[in-house]
Write a protein that holds these residues in place. Sequence first.
Motif, PDB file in Angstrom:
ATOM      1  N   VAL A 268      27.436  23.562  12.529  1.00  0.00           N
ATOM      2  CA  VAL A 268      28.707  22.883  12.292  1.00  0.00           C
ATOM      3  C   VAL A 268      28.464  21.725  11.331  1.00  0.00           C
ATOM      4  N   THR A 269      29.233  21.691  10.245  1.00  0.00           N
ATOM      5  CA  THR A 269      29.080  20.640   9.244  1.00  0.00           C
ATOM      6  C   THR A 269      30.445  20.125   8.832  1.00  0.00           C
ATOM      7  N   THR A 270      30.423  19.017   8.131  1.00  0.00           N
ATOM      8  CA  THR A 270      31.659  18.471   7.562  1.00  0.00           C
ATOM      9  C   THR A 270      31.689  18.628   6.052  1.00  0.00           C
ATOM     10  N   ASP A 271      30.720  19.341   5.495  1.00  0.00           N
ATOM     11  CA  ASP A 271      30.708  19.588   4.050  1.00  0.00           C
ATOM     12  C   ASP A 271      30.542  21.074   3.800  1.00  0.00           C
ATOM     13  N   PRO A 272      30.970  21.542   2.619  1.00  0.00           N
ATOM     14  CA  PRO A 272      30.928  22.983   2.341  1.00  0.00           C
ATOM     15  C   PRO A 272      29.575  23.478   1.867  1.00  0.00           C
ATOM     16  N   GLY A 273      28.560  22.590   1.819  1.00  0.00           N
ATOM     17  CA  GLY A 273      27.250  23.007   1.371  1.00  0.00           C
ATOM     18  C   GLY A 273      27.132  23.046  -0.147  1.00  0.00           C
ATOM     19  N   GLN A 274      25.905  23.249  -0.612  1.00  0.00           N
ATOM     20  CA  GLN A 274      25.612  23.319  -2.039  1.00  0.00           C
ATOM     21  C   GLN A 274      24.555  24.394  -2.273  1.00  0.00           C
ATOM     22  N   PRO A 275      24.569  25.011  -3.447  1.00  0.00           N
ATOM     23  CA  PRO A 275      23.502  25.971  -3.750  1.00  0.00           C
ATOM     24  C   PRO A 275      22.200  25.245  -4.104  1.00  0.00           C
TER      25      PRO A 275
ATOM     26  N   GLN B 141      28.760  32.102   0.888  1.00  0.00           N
ATOM     27  CA  GLN B 141      27.736  32.437  -0.103  1.00  0.00           C
ATOM     28  C   GLN B 141      26.371  32.155   0.506  1.00  0.00           C
ATOM     29  N   HIS B 142      25.371  32.950   0.120  1.00  0.00           N
ATOM     30  CA  HIS B 142      24.026  32.714   0.656  1.00  0.00           C
ATOM     31  C   HIS B 142      22.990  32.920  -0.439  1.00  0.00           C
ATOM     32  N   GLN B 143      21.887  32.203  -0.299  1.00  0.00           N
ATOM     33  CA  GLN B 143      20.750  32.326  -1.215  1.00  0.00           C
ATOM     34  C   GLN B 143      19.467  32.435  -0.391  1.00  0.00           C
ATOM     35  N   PRO B 144      18.499  33.249  -0.814  1.00  0.00           N
ATOM     36  CA  PRO B 144      18.549  34.046  -2.040  1.00  0.00           C
ATOM     37  C   PRO B 144      19.588  35.159  -1.939  1.00  0.00           C
ATOM     38  N   PRO B 145      20.162  35.552  -3.072  1.00  0.00           N
ATOM     39  CA  PRO B 145      21.140  36.646  -3.022  1.00  0.00           C
ATOM     40  C   PRO B 145      20.449  37.947  -2.618  1.00  0.00           C
ATOM     41  N   GLY B 146      21.170  38.808  -1.983  1.00  0.00           N
ATOM     42  CA  GLY B 146      20.579  40.048  -1.508  1.00  0.00           C
ATOM     43  C   GLY B 146      19.782  39.803  -0.246  1.00  0.00           C
ATOM     44  N   ASP B 147      18.559  40.291  -0.208  1.00  0.00           N
ATOM     45  CA  ASP B 147      17.736  40.162   0.990  1.00  0.00           C
ATOM     46  C   ASP B 147      17.066  38.799   1.053  1.00  0.00           C
ATOM     47  N   GLY B 148      16.913  38.294   2.293  1.00  0.00           N
ATOM     48  CA  GLY B 148      16.153  37.079   2.514  1.00  0.00           C
ATOM     49  C   GLY B 148      14.747  37.395   2.962  1.00  0.00           C
ATOM     50  N   LEU B 149      13.919  36.352   3.086  1.00  0.00           N
ATOM     51  CA  LEU B 149      12.541  36.515   3.495  1.00  0.00           C
ATOM     52  C   LEU B 149      12.250  35.621   4.681  1.00  0.00           C
ATOM     53  N   THR B 150      11.480  36.147   5.642  1.00  0.00           N
ATOM     54  CA  THR B 150      11.061  35.299   6.754  1.00  0.00           C
ATOM     55  C   THR B 150      10.172  34.189   6.201  1.00  0.00           C
ATOM     56  N   GLY B 151      10.291  33.017   6.783  1.00  0.00           N
ATOM     57  CA  GLY B 151       9.538  31.875   6.286  1.00  0.00           C
ATOM     58  C   GLY B 151      10.223  31.155   5.156  1.00  0.00           C
TER      59      GLY B 151
ATOM     60  N   PRO C  78      19.313  23.739  -6.252  1.00  0.00           N
ATOM     61  CA  PRO C  78      18.334  22.999  -5.447  1.00  0.00           C
ATOM     62  C   PRO C  78      18.944  21.848  -4.642  1.00  0.00           C
ATOM     63  N   ASP C  79      20.265  21.783  -4.555  1.00  0.00           N
ATOM     64  CA  ASP C  79      20.929  20.677  -3.839  1.00  0.00           C
ATOM     65  C   ASP C  79      21.420  21.106  -2.471  1.00  0.00           C
ATOM     66  N   GLN C  80      20.817  22.107  -1.895  1.00  0.00           N
ATOM     67  CA  GLN C  80      21.296  22.688  -0.650  1.00  0.00           C
ATOM     68  C   GLN C  80      21.314  21.667   0.482  1.00  0.00           C
ATOM     69  N   THR C  81      22.313  21.802   1.360  1.00  0.00           N
ATOM     70  CA  THR C  81      22.428  20.938   2.540  1.00  0.00           C
ATOM     71  C   THR C  81      22.467  21.744   3.832  1.00  0.00           C
ATOM     72  N   ILE C  82      22.649  23.074   3.727  1.00  0.00           N
ATOM     73  CA  ILE C  82      22.774  23.908   4.919  1.00  0.00           C
ATOM     74  C   ILE C  82      21.774  25.057   4.816  1.00  0.00           C
ATOM     75  N   GLU C  83      20.828  25.078   5.745  1.00  0.00           N
ATOM     76  CA  GLU C  83      19.786  26.100   5.744  1.00  0.00           C
ATOM     77  C   GLU C  83      19.628  26.672   7.146  1.00  0.00           C
ATOM     78  N   HIS C  84      19.120  27.919   7.190  1.00  0.00           N
ATOM     79  CA  HIS C  84      18.869  28.533   8.499  1.00  0.00           C
ATOM     80  C   HIS C  84      17.702  29.501   8.380  1.00  0.00           C
ATOM     81  N   ASP C  85      16.786  29.419   9.350  1.00  0.00           N
ATOM     82  CA  ASP C  85      15.618  30.315   9.380  1.00  0.00           C
ATOM     83  C   ASP C  85      15.924  31.554  10.213  1.00  0.00           C
ATOM     84  N   TYR C  86      15.539  32.711   9.686  1.00  0.00           N
ATOM     85  CA  TYR C  86      15.775  33.980  10.365  1.00  0.00           C
ATOM     86  C   TYR C  86      14.460  34.706  10.608  1.00  0.00           C
TER      87      TYR C  86
END
Length: 311
Positions: free
Chosen positions: A240-247, A185-195, A249-257
């Motif tokens: 690589v993580t040991t947790d499944p992440g959270q949506p 699963q990814h947020q924001p749903p649909g398209d993401g934004l740079t920054g 506002p409790d997110q733990t896994i993020e990535h910049d594109y």
Amino acid sequence: MRRLAITLCVLAAWIVVNASVAQACVGLDCDDPVVTTGQGALTAAYLEQGPGGSGVASNSPPPNHPYTYRLSHPCVVDDRENGGCRASDFRECPAPPDRVVEDLVPEQRRLALPGPDVDGDGNPDGGTVTTDGFPTDGAPVGTPVGPWIVGARGCIDITALNPPPSPAEVFRYFQTLPLPELVTQHQPPGDGLTGLPVIFYTDSPTTQTFTVDIRGFQVVIQATAEQFTWHTGDPTGQIVTTDPGQPYPDQTIEHDYRTGTYTAHLTVTWGATFTVNGSTAADVPGTTTTDGPPVTFDVRQARTVLTNPYD
């Protein structure tokens, strides 16, 4: 210390489970079960030996078979004879599915057999004898006599003795189980934004319980997702993580594109524990992986647009 060393060596070869349910005994202090490991050895009534020390053990001997057998782990033999185990005592034998093949040292001991029919009435009346003339001292038919005779170490099929499934055998089953493929699963749903980082998580189940039958034993395997590898789809690689992440506002896994189209997916590494006929849980000695379905999304760059508020 000597008894402790023997115990540790035996546990390396066989898992201790509830013997009364399985009608088999695995341990150091067993009393006349179908299968025993008294002093760290399985006992068998028959051993059909092949080349290189290989063989097939069972409790179905031919009539008046002249020997009984015990099959010891090499570590047990080494400890008994030299006071300790060696690294070379541990070797894995290849085994087909549903077969139990262990690296063992076979030993055989003579059995007292019926003596000759002296008076010709069809009944043995010449006492008891052994196959090679070793004296029985009048021991009844079927009594072990004389010392144990050590044979050649080899891979011996002990499936017919029906020992409880070993950890290695359970692992082979574990690798074939239909473990869930976790959805990214990814947020924001649909398209993401740079920054604005893309948030990853999965809400798929991260535990799964399977009950399988292995040679008549009920084996319950509890699989747990232990590691999550998030394939981001861009050149930066993986997270690589040991947790499944959270949506949010409790997110733990993020990535910049950067701007572009990306396809991400999740690889999960599964570990497990297992029980046999309700025994104490033990670890499955290995892990397996599953790949979840890919998800494709665009990352766009937001642009400022001036508008006339009076239009």
